[in-house]
Design an enzyme around this catalytic site. Structure first.
Site, PDB file in Angstrom:
ATOM      1  N   HIS A  76       0.367  13.882  -6.080  1.00 57.39           N
ATOM      2  CA  HIS A  76      -0.995  14.283  -5.725  1.00 57.39           C
ATOM      3  C   HIS A  76      -1.896  14.378  -6.958  1.00 57.39           C
ATOM      4  CE1 HIS A  76       1.143  16.068  -2.062  1.00 57.39           C
ATOM      5  NE2 HIS A  76       0.435  15.052  -1.641  1.00 57.39           N
ATOM      6  N   HIS A  77      -1.506  13.714  -8.048  1.00 55.30           N
ATOM      7  CA  HIS A  77      -2.371  13.820  -9.236  1.00 55.30           C
ATOM      8  C   HIS A  77      -3.708  13.118  -8.996  1.00 55.30           C
ATOM      9  CE1 HIS A  77      -1.007   9.735 -10.050  1.00 55.30           C
ATOM     10  NE2 HIS A  77      -1.914   9.643 -10.999  1.00 55.30           N
ATOM     11  N   LYS A  95      -1.405   6.797  -1.362  1.00 51.89           N
ATOM     12  CA  LYS A  95      -1.521   5.471  -0.734  1.00 51.89           C
ATOM     13  C   LYS A  95      -0.177   4.782  -0.741  1.00 51.89           C
ATOM     14  CE  LYS A  95      -4.383   2.047   0.472  1.00 51.89           C
ATOM     15  NZ  LYS A  95      -3.473   1.847   1.603  1.00 51.89           N
ATOM     16  N   LYS A 143       2.620   2.066  -9.596  1.00 58.72           N
ATOM     17  CA  LYS A 143       1.874   0.828  -9.359  1.00 58.72           C
ATOM     18  C   LYS A 143       0.360   1.090  -9.446  1.00 58.72           C
ATOM     19  CE  LYS A 143       4.015  -1.262  -6.162  1.00 58.72           C
ATOM     20  NZ  LYS A 143       4.547  -1.770  -4.880  1.00 58.72           N
ATOM     21  N   LYS A 185       4.575   6.585   0.760  1.00 63.43           N
ATOM     22  CA  LYS A 185       5.214   5.520   1.548  1.00 63.43           C
ATOM     23  C   LYS A 185       5.654   6.094   2.881  1.00 63.43           C
ATOM     24  CE  LYS A 185       6.214   1.154   0.828  1.00 63.43           C
ATOM     25  NZ  LYS A 185       5.497   0.217  -0.043  1.00 63.43           N
ATOM     26  N   SER A 197      -6.249  -3.352  -1.239  1.00 63.37           N
ATOM     27  CA  SER A 197      -6.365  -2.222  -0.306  1.00 63.37           C
ATOM     28  C   SER A 197      -7.399  -1.224  -0.826  1.00 63.37           C
ATOM     29  CB  SER A 197      -5.017  -1.505  -0.155  1.00 63.37           C
ATOM     30  OG  SER A 197      -4.256  -2.098   0.865  1.00 63.37           O
TER      31      SER A 197
HETATM   32  P1  NAD Z   1       7.833  -9.051   5.490  1.00 63.86           P
HETATM   33  O1  NAD Z   1       8.480  -8.281   6.561  1.00 63.86           O
HETATM   34  O2  NAD Z   1       6.531  -9.709   5.770  1.00 63.86           O
HETATM   35  O3  NAD Z   1       8.815 -10.194   4.924  1.00 63.86           O
HETATM   36  C1  NAD Z   1      10.074  -9.962   4.368  1.00 63.86           C
HETATM   37  C2  NAD Z   1      10.913 -11.204   4.618  1.00 63.86           C
HETATM   38  O4  NAD Z   1      12.150 -11.095   3.900  1.00 63.86           O
HETATM   39  C3  NAD Z   1      11.281 -11.395   6.103  1.00 63.86           C
HETATM   40  O5  NAD Z   1      10.898 -12.686   6.509  1.00 63.86           O
HETATM   41  C4  NAD Z   1      12.798 -11.196   6.124  1.00 63.86           C
HETATM   42  O6  NAD Z   1      13.436 -11.978   7.118  1.00 63.86           O
HETATM   43  C5  NAD Z   1      13.193 -11.633   4.727  1.00 63.86           C
HETATM   44  N1  NAD Z   1      14.479 -11.106   4.259  1.00 63.86           N
HETATM   45  C6  NAD Z   1      15.031  -9.896   4.471  1.00 63.86           C
HETATM   46  N2  NAD Z   1      16.231  -9.796   3.858  1.00 63.86           N
HETATM   47  C7  NAD Z   1      16.431 -10.983   3.240  1.00 63.86           C
HETATM   48  C8  NAD Z   1      17.481 -11.505   2.437  1.00 63.86           C
HETATM   49  N3  NAD Z   1      18.556 -10.784   2.141  1.00 63.86           N
HETATM   50  N4  NAD Z   1      17.361 -12.769   1.953  1.00 63.86           N
HETATM   51  C9  NAD Z   1      16.275 -13.512   2.225  1.00 63.86           C
HETATM   52  N5  NAD Z   1      15.240 -13.073   2.991  1.00 63.86           N
HETATM   53  C10 NAD Z   1      15.324 -11.827   3.492  1.00 63.86           C
HETATM   54  O7  NAD Z   1       7.698  -8.035   4.269  1.00 63.86           O
HETATM   55  P2  NAD Z   1       6.703  -8.108   3.036  1.00 63.86           P
HETATM   56  O8  NAD Z   1       5.499  -7.338   3.382  1.00 63.86           O
HETATM   57  O9  NAD Z   1       6.585  -9.515   2.584  1.00 63.86           O
HETATM   58  O10 NAD Z   1       7.499  -7.251   1.951  1.00 63.86           O
HETATM   59  C11 NAD Z   1       8.543  -7.812   1.167  1.00 63.86           C
HETATM   60  C12 NAD Z   1       8.754  -6.945  -0.066  1.00 63.86           C
HETATM   61  O11 NAD Z   1       7.519  -6.863  -0.807  1.00 63.86           O
HETATM   62  C13 NAD Z   1       9.164  -5.504   0.204  1.00 63.86           C
HETATM   63  O12 NAD Z   1      10.004  -5.059  -0.843  1.00 63.86           O
HETATM   64  C14 NAD Z   1       7.840  -4.747   0.150  1.00 63.86           C
HETATM   65  O13 NAD Z   1       8.007  -3.380  -0.151  1.00 63.86           O
HETATM   66  C15 NAD Z   1       7.170  -5.494  -0.986  1.00 63.86           C
HETATM   67  N6  NAD Z   1       5.707  -5.372  -1.019  1.00 63.86           N
HETATM   68  C16 NAD Z   1       4.940  -5.727   0.061  1.00 63.86           C
HETATM   69  C17 NAD Z   1       3.553  -5.624  -0.025  1.00 63.86           C
HETATM   70  C18 NAD Z   1       2.632  -6.073   1.085  1.00 63.86           C
HETATM   71  O14 NAD Z   1       1.403  -6.101   0.874  1.00 63.86           O
HETATM   72  N7  NAD Z   1       3.134  -6.464   2.240  1.00 63.86           N
HETATM   73  C19 NAD Z   1       2.954  -5.127  -1.199  1.00 63.86           C
HETATM   74  C20 NAD Z   1       3.759  -4.790  -2.273  1.00 63.86           C
HETATM   75  C21 NAD Z   1       5.133  -4.918  -2.170  1.00 63.86           C
END
Ligand code: NAD
Length: 475
Positions: free
Chosen positions: A69-70, A75, A99, A111, A366
């Site tokens: 909460h700093h 978010k 981040k 989260k 965002s």
């Molecule tokens: P998403 O659900 O859109 O896609 C993730 C994909 O990874 C899916 O298609 C899934 O089938 C695939 N997957 C899962 N396990 C797998 C494996 N072992 N091998 C290969 N593919 C696999 O999710 P996302 O939003 O793209 O998020 C992916 C990562 O990015 C997460 O760690 C998330 O925390 C991080 N992230 C997402 C955002 C965002 O804006 N969506 C922002 C920052 C970080």
């Protein structure tokens, strides 16, 4: 009544994040109490709620963690996954704090998690779960434009964010800034152009910046520039798809794509859009023309220059790090590399662009969406025509003085005012480039600094310490 609680898996994601933090803290001179305050999760809310399913009910496990909460609001995204657990949500919330700090977004980290596999639920059931989750957050004051602002994460997207926005607005009638309670919304529902692709675009910019520095590429035995670099992407979801798309737009060659069902590899390159369409029609990336099929786990071990893990945490560990051929790992996902594997990867002469920076494009845009929601006006709306008129006057004047007439194409390039998308992309690019150099400078300052992650965390700790000092909490 069936209860949806599978045995908790023992995890160490949060302790890995803390391990990285403690390691970086050694390079700072802050009071241990202050370091402890920065590292700890401030609020952990675990709750369960029932939904009607078939002829009975199902109890859903859910979390919202506000790590720091700093800054207000906090978010972070909401993960929809049957693997979600408290440790994971705490780790992801902590990463959100770091981040936001590294890219100078004035939020604390948070989260959320809903323990379901979305594929096993109907759209109606997913809507019920999402709306009920939102109501639970409202009841405990864990959501609001100045309190805590969710966004998409693994397993969730614009559709879920619009249900959250609608539920929040319904429960807070008359609240002027209600749409700022959640980001990643569809553009038609007060979202912002460029948010959907922001994380992947940010990953691609981070990689492009990294490979542009001759001195660093020389150490890795690579040439500068993205053009011709061979890249493997793990995960073809939001982050993976857009990372692959922009990296290939920048001139990189996507040689491998890995998904749950397996990996496809073609040393000559894959057409990302065609693979995406192939998966849409066949339900799988496998059997793509010209590519060989491999198992899911084999994907990240194939020959390439750059590996982009964009699926989940804990993918590169002591078990497989020695098989990774890439020289650069760009962490699209959160926590894909264990601390032990990272040390070995660096020892073997590689470099990791760390998650807290590499995938910060999503939270950066965002932040722009939240600003748009609070100001109730789209970026560029007020000044676009003014800019165009000014530019037109300037062009006319220069043409008059020089006697040289521009072509219609040259004219339109110079005269055109910026659209919302152009402003968003420009703000994102500027953020990613500046932050890369901030981290790199910290990395180069101390020869004992062993990774870009350590350098990023040192910068983060110093920034958050200043916030606490400004609050008058720590000397
Ligand atoms: P998403 O659900 O859109 O896609 C993730 C994909 O990874 C899916 O298609 C899934 O089938 C695939 N997957 C899962 N396990 C797998 C494996 N072992 N091998 C290969 N593919 C696999 O999710 P996302 O939003 O793209 O998020 C992916 C990562 O990015 C997460 O760690 C998330 O925390 C991080 N992230 C997402 C955002 C965002 O804006 N969506 C922002 C920052 C970080």
């Amino acid at each position: 009544m069936s209860v949806n609680i599978s045995a908790e898996q023992p995890t160490h994601f949060f302790s890995d994040v803390c391990k990285n933090f403690d390691h970086a803290a050694q390079f700072t001179k802050h009071d241990t109490g202050l370091l402890d305050q920065i590292k700890s999760c401030n609020s952990v809310y675990r709750f369960r709620f029932p939904i009607r399913r078939g002829n009975g009910f199902e109890v859903i496990d859910a979390w919202r963690v506000e790590h720091s909460h700093h800054q207000s609001p906090t978010k972070g995204g909401i993960r929809y996954s049957e693997m979600v657990n408290e440790d994971e949500v705490m780790a992801l919330a902590a990463l959100m704090t770091y981040k936001c700090a590294i890219v100078n977004v004035p939020f604390g980290g948070a989260k959320g998690g809903i323990k379901i596999n979305p594929k096993n639920y109907t759209i109606q059931e997913l809507e019920n779960i999402t709306r009920r989750y939102t109501v639970e957050l409202i009841k405990k004051n864990f959501i609001g434009p100045s309190i805590d602002v969710p966004a998409p994460d693994y397993g969730s997207g614009e559709r879920e964010m619009s249900w959250i926005a609608d539920t929040y607005a319904t429960m807070n009638p008359g609240q002027l800034d209600a749409m700022g309670a959640v980001t990643g919304k569809p553009i038609a529902l007060h979202g912002i152009s460029g948010r959907r692709e922001a994380t992947g675009r940010g990953v691609a910019i981070a990689v492009r910046e990294c490979v542009s520095i001759a001195e660093d590429m020389q150490k890795l035995g690579l040439t500068t520039g993205i053009s011709g670099k061979k890249i493997i992407v793990q995960g073809l979801g939001n982050v993976g798809y857009y990372s692959a798309k922009f990296l290939s737009d920048f001139g990189g060659i996507i040689v491998g794509i890995s998904e749950m069902e397996g990996t496809i590899y073609n040393a000559d390159g894959l057409d990302v859009e065609a693979v995406f369409q192939h998966r849409k029609t066949t339900g799988s990336i496998l059997n793509f023309a010209g590519a060989k099929n491999l198992t899911s786990a084999e994907g990240i071990e194939q020959p390439c220059d750059i590996l982009v893990p964009a699926a989940l945490e804990n993918q590169i560990t002591l078990k497989n790090v020695k098989n990774i051929k890439a020289k650069i790992i760009a962490e699209g996902a959160n926590g894909p590399t264990s601390p032990e594997a990272e040390a070995i990867f660096y020892k073997n002469g590689g470099i990791i662009i760390p998650d807290l920076y590499a995938n910060a494009g999503g939270v950066t845009v965002s932040y722009f969406e939240w600003l748009k929601n609070l100001s109730h006006v789209a970026f560029g709306r007020i000044n676009r025509r003014f800019e165009e008129t000014n530019n037109l006057n300037l062009v006319n004047m220069v043409e008059g003085i020089t006697g040289i007439a521009l072509s219609p194409m040259q004219r339109s390039i110079i005269v055109k005012g910026a659209s919302e998308l152009e402003l968003v992309n420009s703000g994102l690019e500027d953020t990613m480039i500046r932050s890369y150099h901030e981290i790199r400078e910290t990395y180069n300052v101390n020869e004992k600094m062993d990774s870009m992650r350590t350098a990023a965390l040192v910068a983060v700790i110093n920034k958050i310490a200043v916030s606490y000092q400004n609050l008058g909490i720590w000397p």
